[in-house]
Scaffold this active site. Structure first.
Site, PDB file in Angstrom:
ATOM      1  N   ASP A   1     -10.800  -7.539   2.064  1.00  0.00           N
ATOM      2  CA  ASP A   1     -10.463  -8.746   2.443  1.00  0.00           C
ATOM      3  C   ASP A   1      -9.447  -8.726   1.896  1.00  0.00           C
ATOM      4  O   ASP A   1      -8.537  -9.135   2.763  1.00  0.00           O
ATOM      5  CB  ASP A   1     -11.873  -8.441   0.924  1.00  0.00           C
ATOM      6  CG  ASP A   1     -12.309  -9.849   1.101  1.00  0.00           C
ATOM      7  OD1 ASP A   1     -12.995  -9.656  -0.169  1.00  0.00           O
ATOM      8  OD2 ASP A   1     -12.846 -10.576   1.536  1.00  0.00           O
TER       9      ASP A   1
ATOM     10  N   SER B   1       4.467   1.641   8.597  1.00  0.00           N
ATOM     11  CA  SER B   1       3.707   0.374   7.515  1.00  0.00           C
ATOM     12  C   SER B   1       5.035  -0.003   6.760  1.00  0.00           C
ATOM     13  O   SER B   1       5.408   1.609   6.994  1.00  0.00           O
ATOM     14  CB  SER B   1       2.340   0.685   7.747  1.00  0.00           C
ATOM     15  OG  SER B   1       2.569   2.367   6.406  1.00  0.00           O
TER      16      SER B   1
ATOM     17  N   HIS C   1       0.650  -1.368  -0.139  1.00  0.00           N
ATOM     18  CA  HIS C   1      -0.053  -0.100   0.506  1.00  0.00           C
ATOM     19  C   HIS C   1       0.412   1.176  -0.107  1.00  0.00           C
ATOM     20  O   HIS C   1       0.569   1.856  -0.375  1.00  0.00           O
ATOM     21  CB  HIS C   1      -1.272   0.250   0.988  1.00  0.00           C
ATOM     22  CG  HIS C   1      -0.837   0.244   2.185  1.00  0.00           C
ATOM     23  ND1 HIS C   1      -0.159  -0.770   3.567  1.00  0.00           N
ATOM     24  CD2 HIS C   1       0.121   1.735   3.056  1.00  0.00           C
ATOM     25  CE1 HIS C   1       0.301  -0.291   4.377  1.00  0.00           C
ATOM     26  NE2 HIS C   1       0.677   1.024   4.262  1.00  0.00           N
TER      27      HIS C   1
END
Length: 377
Positions: free
Chosen positions: A234, A310, A169
């Site tokens: 998901d 992250s 991401h």
């Protein structure tokens, strides 16, 4: 020894991925030992040229998902074709060109048929247990020196001479590549000398005043299609990892990747990682904490973290039996944040993507370009 490939059927694949050759003994003198996994082989099958991306997505410094352990554990197992699709990948080059590579998954066997060897943005829980790492004697030494900063704002970890492991991401939002991905750079903390000297020899008259980043451009980036085709709510979070290849070697000690053992086999049940949390600009922040829950692809923990951390490599230190020494390995990538329904009560967790045998085979092949060097996780 003659070796033969055979396609991995789904049931065989599941048994293979769950099999570790070492079992935790009950001896009180037992050392937490790296298991020896039978790692499958992932090989490119075909590569297609894609249109150049627009680089119009905003960089995301964390990922939020409501699908917790129960949600993931109740999901149906993917089919073999689905797994192949998830592990296929896109490669972005520094000139903006883009390719898509389809892969095959194989089990490597010897000729006699025997298997080869093989919440809110603030994610702080109670008392802030993070440690800012100060001083070149710590920042420039292993393992802290393996943590690097991405120009998109995330953290990465050195896993080879020219490779950095991070979160997908940080490069791609699931639909498009982020702004700055084409000219992506990786920052290494270096001492800034008072006299401005660039030499390697540091004398008493040229002590470091503070640290600064030295940047290296990225040559190409690999992102799995499981992230691009999925989404963070998901299946996508399971594939929130990417590998960056630098334009030149970084010349630092790096940390190898390894297959993530079950949480109950981790020393003290704990994980460690260091990152560049955005609430402490310019500081490398270290933390460790217990793993609270796990699925096959994810580790749930409450390590204090902020956006910017992250992409950090999650690591543990265990005994390497073959080498008769302790060794740290990256077993996951810190991804983001999840609200989880725990017995009817919402609870927040930070989440790390586990390096499974399949992901190990894929990342290792990206690094080595040779499946024979990726047989043991």
């Amino acid at each position: 020894m003659k070796l033969a490939f055979r396609m991995a059927g789904l049931s065989t694949l599941i048994l293979l991925l769950c099999a570790a050759k070492d079992v935790m003994p009950s001896s009180p003198h037992w050392k937490p030992t790296w298991p020896s996994y039978r790692v499958p082989v992932i090989l490119p099958q075909s590569t297609l040229n894609l249109d150049k991306p627009q680089f119009d997505a905003e960089a995301r410094l964390d990922v939020v998902s409501p699908c917790g352990p129960a949600c993931h554990k109740s999901s149906p197992l993917p089919t073999y074709e689905e797994v192949k699709n998830y592990l296929s990948y896109e490669t972005l080059y520094a000139n903006g060109s883009l390719t898509e590579t389809e892969v095959g998954i194989y089990i490597l066997s010897s000729s006699d048929g025997s298997q080869g060897k093989s919440r809110t943005k603030r994610q702080i829980y109670g008392y802030d247990s993070r440690f800012s790492i100060f001083g070149k004697d710590f920042l420039l030494n292993y393992p802290f020196s393996t943590s690097v900063k991405l120009s998109t704002g995330c953290t990465g970890t050195l896993v080879a001479e020219k490779h950095v492991l991070t979160a997908a991401h940080c490069i791609h939002d699931g639909k498009s590549y982020v702004k700055g991905a084409q000219k992506l750079r990786v920052g290494f903390l270096k001492p800034k000398l008072k006299d401005g000297s660039k030499g390697a020899n540091i004398t008493n008259s040229a002590m470091p005043e503070k640290m600064k980043f030295q940047w290296i451009r990225v040559k190409r980036t690999h992102v799995p299609k499981g992230w691009i085709k999925g989404n963070a709510n998901d299946i996508g979070m399971d594939y929130d990892y990417a590998l960056l290849e630098l334009k030149k070697p970084h010349k630092r000690k790096f940390m190898k990747i390894g297959v993530s053992p079950p949480a109950r086999h981790l020393p003290g049940g704990r994980i460690h990682f260091s990152g560049y949390d955005n609430d402490r600009p310019g500081n490398l922040v270290y933390r460790f904490c217990d793993v609270k829950d796990e699925t096959y692809d994810l580790l749930y923990q409450q390590c204090d973290a902020q956006p910017g951390a992250s992409g950090s490599g999650v690591y543990v230190r265990m005994w390497k039996r073959q080498n008769h020494k302790w060794e740290r390995k990256i077993i996951g990538i810190f991804s983001g944040h999840q609200w989880v329904d725990m017995n009817g009560t919402p609870q927040d967790f930070n989440v790390a993507v586990r390096i499974t045998p399949l992901k190990y085979a894929q990342i290792c092949y990206w690094i080595k370009g040779n499946y024979l060097d990726c047989r043991e996780g």
